[in-house]
Design a protein around this motif. Structure first.
Motif, PDB file in Angstrom:
ATOM      1  N   LEU A 223     -12.000 -10.084 -16.171  1.00 34.49           N
ATOM      2  CA  LEU A 223     -11.209  -9.158 -15.353  1.00 34.49           C
ATOM      3  C   LEU A 223     -11.697  -9.087 -13.906  1.00 34.49           C
ATOM      4  O   LEU A 223     -11.055  -8.419 -13.078  1.00 34.49           O
ATOM      5  CB  LEU A 223     -11.227  -7.759 -15.968  1.00 34.49           C
ATOM      6  N   LEU A 224     -12.816  -9.738 -13.606  1.00 38.87           N
ATOM      7  CA  LEU A 224     -13.302  -9.741 -12.231  1.00 38.87           C
ATOM      8  C   LEU A 224     -12.345 -10.529 -11.348  1.00 38.87           C
ATOM      9  O   LEU A 224     -11.755 -11.527 -11.764  1.00 38.87           O
ATOM     10  CB  LEU A 224     -14.699 -10.350 -12.154  1.00 38.87           C
ATOM     11  N   ILE A 225     -12.186 -10.101 -10.114  1.00 42.59           N
ATOM     12  CA  ILE A 225     -11.307 -10.771  -9.152  1.00 42.59           C
ATOM     13  C   ILE A 225     -12.179 -11.396  -8.071  1.00 42.59           C
ATOM     14  O   ILE A 225     -12.843 -10.689  -7.318  1.00 42.59           O
ATOM     15  CB  ILE A 225     -10.299  -9.784  -8.546  1.00 42.59           C
ATOM     16  N   LYS A 226     -12.204 -12.724  -8.067  1.00 46.41           N
ATOM     17  CA  LYS A 226     -13.094 -13.463  -7.159  1.00 46.41           C
ATOM     18  C   LYS A 226     -14.537 -13.000  -7.318  1.00 46.41           C
ATOM     19  O   LYS A 226     -15.296 -12.893  -6.340  1.00 46.41           O
ATOM     20  CB  LYS A 226     -12.645 -13.300  -5.697  1.00 46.41           C
ATOM     21  N   GLY A 227     -14.906 -12.695  -8.568  1.00 47.79           N
ATOM     22  CA  GLY A 227     -16.270 -12.281  -8.868  1.00 47.79           C
ATOM     23  C   GLY A 227     -16.566 -10.821  -8.610  1.00 47.79           C
ATOM     24  O   GLY A 227     -17.714 -10.386  -8.756  1.00 47.79           O
ATOM     25  N   HIS A 228     -15.562 -10.050  -8.231  1.00 50.57           N
ATOM     26  CA  HIS A 228     -15.790  -8.645  -7.877  1.00 50.57           C
ATOM     27  C   HIS A 228     -15.069  -7.712  -8.851  1.00 50.57           C
ATOM     28  O   HIS A 228     -13.990  -8.030  -9.362  1.00 50.57           O
ATOM     29  CB  HIS A 228     -15.293  -8.369  -6.452  1.00 50.57           C
ATOM     30  N   ASN A 229     -15.676  -6.530  -9.060  1.00 54.12           N
ATOM     31  CA  ASN A 229     -15.066  -5.495  -9.877  1.00 54.12           C
ATOM     32  C   ASN A 229     -13.818  -4.973  -9.163  1.00 54.12           C
ATOM     33  O   ASN A 229     -13.907  -4.464  -8.044  1.00 54.12           O
ATOM     34  CB  ASN A 229     -16.083  -4.355 -10.059  1.00 54.12           C
ATOM     35  N   PRO A 230     -12.628  -5.081  -9.763  1.00 53.47           N
ATOM     36  CA  PRO A 230     -11.407  -4.650  -9.077  1.00 53.47           C
ATOM     37  C   PRO A 230     -11.394  -3.159  -8.754  1.00 53.47           C
ATOM     38  O   PRO A 230     -10.847  -2.744  -7.725  1.00 53.47           O
ATOM     39  CB  PRO A 230     -10.291  -5.009 -10.067  1.00 53.47           C
ATOM     40  N   LEU A 231     -12.014  -2.327  -9.613  1.00 51.99           N
ATOM     41  CA  LEU A 231     -12.053  -0.889  -9.340  1.00 51.99           C
ATOM     42  C   LEU A 231     -12.932  -0.576  -8.129  1.00 51.99           C
ATOM     43  O   LEU A 231     -12.618   0.313  -7.343  1.00 51.99           O
ATOM     44  CB  LEU A 231     -12.556  -0.134 -10.569  1.00 51.99           C
ATOM     45  N   THR A 232     -14.017  -1.328  -7.988  1.00 55.02           N
ATOM     46  CA  THR A 232     -14.884  -1.152  -6.815  1.00 55.02           C
ATOM     47  C   THR A 232     -14.147  -1.579  -5.549  1.00 55.02           C
ATOM     48  O   THR A 232     -14.250  -0.922  -4.499  1.00 55.02           O
ATOM     49  CB  THR A 232     -16.173  -1.978  -6.969  1.00 55.02           C
ATOM     50  N   LEU A 233     -13.390  -2.669  -5.633  1.00 58.29           N
ATOM     51  CA  LEU A 233     -12.597  -3.124  -4.485  1.00 58.29           C
ATOM     52  C   LEU A 233     -11.589  -2.060  -4.066  1.00 58.29           C
ATOM     53  O   LEU A 233     -11.430  -1.757  -2.876  1.00 58.29           O
ATOM     54  CB  LEU A 233     -11.863  -4.420  -4.835  1.00 58.29           C
ATOM     55  N   LEU A 234     -10.919  -1.469  -5.051  1.00 56.14           N
ATOM     56  CA  LEU A 234      -9.920  -0.447  -4.749  1.00 56.14           C
ATOM     57  C   LEU A 234     -10.566   0.797  -4.157  1.00 56.14           C
ATOM     58  O   LEU A 234     -10.068   1.372  -3.186  1.00 56.14           O
ATOM     59  CB  LEU A 234      -9.158  -0.076  -6.035  1.00 56.14           C
ATOM     60  N   HIS A 235     -11.713   1.186  -4.722  1.00 53.64           N
ATOM     61  CA  HIS A 235     -12.392   2.379  -4.223  1.00 53.64           C
ATOM     62  C   HIS A 235     -12.868   2.187  -2.784  1.00 53.64           C
ATOM     63  O   HIS A 235     -12.690   3.071  -1.938  1.00 53.64           O
ATOM     64  CB  HIS A 235     -13.580   2.718  -5.121  1.00 53.64           C
ATOM     65  N   SER A 236     -13.458   1.036  -2.492  1.00 48.29           N
ATOM     66  CA  SER A 236     -13.963   0.786  -1.134  1.00 48.29           C
ATOM     67  C   SER A 236     -12.820   0.762  -0.123  1.00 48.29           C
ATOM     68  O   SER A 236     -12.990   1.172   1.028  1.00 48.29           O
ATOM     69  CB  SER A 236     -14.738  -0.534  -1.085  1.00 48.29           C
ATOM     70  N   ALA A 237     -11.645   0.317  -0.556  1.00 48.00           N
ATOM     71  CA  ALA A 237     -10.497   0.254   0.350  1.00 48.00           C
ATOM     72  C   ALA A 237      -9.901   1.628   0.611  1.00 48.00           C
ATOM     73  O   ALA A 237      -9.436   1.922   1.723  1.00 48.00           O
ATOM     74  CB  ALA A 237      -9.435  -0.673  -0.232  1.00 48.00           C
ATOM     75  N   LEU A 238      -9.923   2.489  -0.410  1.00 51.07           N
ATOM     76  CA  LEU A 238      -9.201   3.752  -0.315  1.00 51.07           C
ATOM     77  C   LEU A 238     -10.078   4.961  -0.024  1.00 51.07           C
ATOM     78  O   LEU A 238      -9.572   6.026   0.324  1.00 51.07           O
ATOM     79  CB  LEU A 238      -8.441   4.000  -1.623  1.00 51.07           C
ATOM     80  N   SER A 239     -11.391   4.831  -0.162  1.00 50.73           N
ATOM     81  CA  SER A 239     -12.268   6.010  -0.108  1.00 50.73           C
ATOM     82  C   SER A 239     -12.388   6.619   1.277  1.00 50.73           C
ATOM     83  O   SER A 239     -12.636   7.823   1.410  1.00 50.73           O
ATOM     84  CB  SER A 239     -13.664   5.652  -0.626  1.00 50.73           C
ATOM     85  N   ASP A 240     -12.237   5.822   2.328  1.00 46.01           N
ATOM     86  CA  ASP A 240     -12.423   6.352   3.676  1.00 46.01           C
ATOM     87  C   ASP A 240     -11.222   7.128   4.187  1.00 46.01           C
ATOM     88  O   ASP A 240     -11.292   7.767   5.237  1.00 46.01           O
ATOM     89  CB  ASP A 240     -12.729   5.210   4.663  1.00 46.01           C
ATOM     90  N   GLY A 241     -10.118   7.068   3.496  1.00 44.12           N
ATOM     91  CA  GLY A 241      -8.937   7.819   3.910  1.00 44.12           C
ATOM     92  C   GLY A 241      -8.295   7.265   5.165  1.00 44.12           C
ATOM     93  O   GLY A 241      -8.537   6.125   5.576  1.00 44.12           O
ATOM     94  N   LEU A 242      -7.465   8.097   5.799  1.00 49.51           N
ATOM     95  CA  LEU A 242      -6.682   7.661   6.952  1.00 49.51           C
ATOM     96  C   LEU A 242      -7.373   7.914   8.279  1.00 49.51           C
ATOM     97  O   LEU A 242      -6.907   7.453   9.323  1.00 49.51           O
ATOM     98  CB  LEU A 242      -5.332   8.405   6.955  1.00 49.51           C
ATOM     99  N   HIS A 243      -8.470   8.657   8.243  1.00 46.98           N
ATOM    100  CA  HIS A 243      -9.104   9.092   9.490  1.00 46.98           C
ATOM    101  C   HIS A 243      -9.500   7.896  10.353  1.00 46.98           C
ATOM    102  O   HIS A 243     -10.253   7.022   9.928  1.00 46.98           O
ATOM    103  CB  HIS A 243     -10.338   9.943   9.184  1.00 46.98           C
ATOM    104  N   GLY A 244      -9.000   7.886  11.572  1.00 48.81           N
ATOM    105  CA  GLY A 244      -9.400   6.864  12.542  1.00 48.81           C
ATOM    106  C   GLY A 244      -8.741   5.513  12.349  1.00 48.81           C
ATOM    107  O   GLY A 244      -9.025   4.580  13.110  1.00 48.81           O
ATOM    108  N   ARG A 245      -7.867   5.370  11.379  1.00 48.47           N
ATOM    109  CA  ARG A 245      -7.229   4.073  11.149  1.00 48.47           C
ATOM    110  C   ARG A 245      -5.891   4.004  11.889  1.00 48.47           C
ATOM    111  O   ARG A 245      -5.130   4.973  11.906  1.00 48.47           O
ATOM    112  CB  ARG A 245      -6.975   3.847   9.659  1.00 48.47           C
ATOM    113  N   SER A 246      -5.598   2.843  12.436  1.00 50.71           N
ATOM    114  CA  SER A 246      -4.287   2.627  13.047  1.00 50.71           C
ATOM    115  C   SER A 246      -3.271   2.327  11.958  1.00 50.71           C
ATOM    116  O   SER A 246      -3.631   2.027  10.811  1.00 50.71           O
ATOM    117  CB  SER A 246      -4.335   1.453  14.032  1.00 50.71           C
ATOM    118  N   ASP A 247      -1.992   2.395  12.308  1.00 54.98           N
ATOM    119  CA  ASP A 247      -0.947   2.094  11.332  1.00 54.98           C
ATOM    120  C   ASP A 247      -1.059   0.646  10.862  1.00 54.98           C
ATOM    121  O   ASP A 247      -0.829   0.348   9.688  1.00 54.98           O
ATOM    122  CB  ASP A 247       0.431   2.339  11.941  1.00 54.98           C
ATOM    123  N   GLU A 248      -1.431  -0.249  11.775  1.00 57.37           N
ATOM    124  CA  GLU A 248      -1.579  -1.663  11.414  1.00 57.37           C
ATOM    125  C   GLU A 248      -2.720  -1.863  10.414  1.00 57.37           C
ATOM    126  O   GLU A 248      -2.597  -2.642   9.465  1.00 57.37           O
ATOM    127  CB  GLU A 248      -1.835  -2.514  12.670  1.00 57.37           C
TER     128      GLU A 248
END
Length: 292
Positions: A223-248
């Motif tokens: 179930l690893l994706i390119k050797g990485h835990n998919p849940l960890t990938l999702l968490h790292s992407a979503l955990s910081d929220g929208l603060h300071g991010r551009s729409d792009e």
């Protein structure tokens, strides 16, 4: 003919067909179809009656029977006759394979008088325009399916903050369901009991970041994706929220989250499918042996 003229001729695009317009042109994009009409009859001294036939189209059918590209045909009178310049029409299609899935286009059509050309614009279509979402992914997301599709529509329209927000809500709300599917796959794959226990603990943990920390090393290799835990990938992407991010930036992250979710759903589905096929094969062989 000079070299520059030849190059220009080579780059000239072929005239768009009505089938191609319906299959691939997004809404709110005025498009000229040069050979749309047959002019069949003069009406008065200055105007004509125009007609055309709605073609078969090849689009994705989401029905489980099909779940892939299928021919859709107009499910009513496919012949359209027009008089005058401006028209609004609904084109209704039905999958010719499953005879269940439907596709409807709302179209504004402008006749270019005294020619065979017409200008068409999709005002909308149902199901909505955009790349297809795998059925397996929608099943994995359960009752958050509609929320995910709202995010998908935002992504299609380039609305990064909207897409990010919807996808984040889906992952957080369906965390337990996703982990539960991973537990099923892990059991099939013969995971150790300590791995199953870690996944069970993560499923009941209410805090998103803590639950994912519990399963950092508890994901089967397949179930690893390119050797990485998919849940960890999702968490790292979503955990910081929208603060300071551009729409792009949000749009880019939303795209990546969707791709990882789709790949995870595909791998989970394959594990469960393989197990179902194996169980069926064993059952049939046992039945044959018992009948001897």
């Amino acid at each position: 003919m000079t070299e520059s003229t030849e190059n220009t001729a080579d780059q000239t695009e072929a005239p768009l067909k009505l089938s191609e317009f319906l299959e691939s042109v997004p809404p709110n994009t005025p498009t000229k179809i040069p050979d749309l009409f047959a002019i069949v009859q003069r009406q008065g001294s200055l105007s004509f009656i125009y007609n055309f036939e709605l073609p078969d189209i090849l689009i994705h059918c989401p029905n489980e029977i099909c779940n892939g590209p299928r021919i859709f045909r107009c499910n009513e009178d496919s012949k359209v006759t027009l008089a005058g310049a401006l028209h609004y029409r609904f084109f209704n299609y039905l999958c010719s394979n499953c005879r269940s899935s439907r596709k409807t286009f709302a179209v504004r059509l402008f006749v270019i008088q005294h020619t065979k050309a017409g200008s068409l614009t999709k005002l909308g279509e149902s199901p909505p325009y955009g790349p297809t979402t795998p059925t397996r992914l929608l099943k994995l997301l359960g009752d958050e399916r509609d929320t995910f599709l709202q995010g998908r529509r935002c992504e299609n329209q380039g609305l990064g903050i909207g897409a990010f927000s919807y996808y984040r809500r889906v992952v957080e709300n369906q965390k337990a369901r996703i982990i539960d599917e991973i537990i099923k796959a892990s059991a099939i794959l013969g995971a150790k009991q300590e791995t199953i226990d870690a996944l069970e603990a993560a499923k009941t943990e209410t805090q998103f970041s803590k639950s994912l920390a519990l399963v950092k090393d508890a994901i089967p290799q397949v179930l690893l994706i390119k050797g990485h835990n998919p849940l960890t990938l999702l968490h790292s992407a979503l955990s910081d929220g929208l603060h300071g991010r551009s729409d792009e930036e949000c749009l880019e992250i939303a795209h990546d989250v969707r791709v990882v979710l789709a790949e995870l759903s595909e791998r989970l589905s394959q594990v469960l499918k393989d197990e179902a096929e194996l169980s069926t094969a064993v059952s049939r062989l046992l039945k044959q042996n018992n009948s001897k």
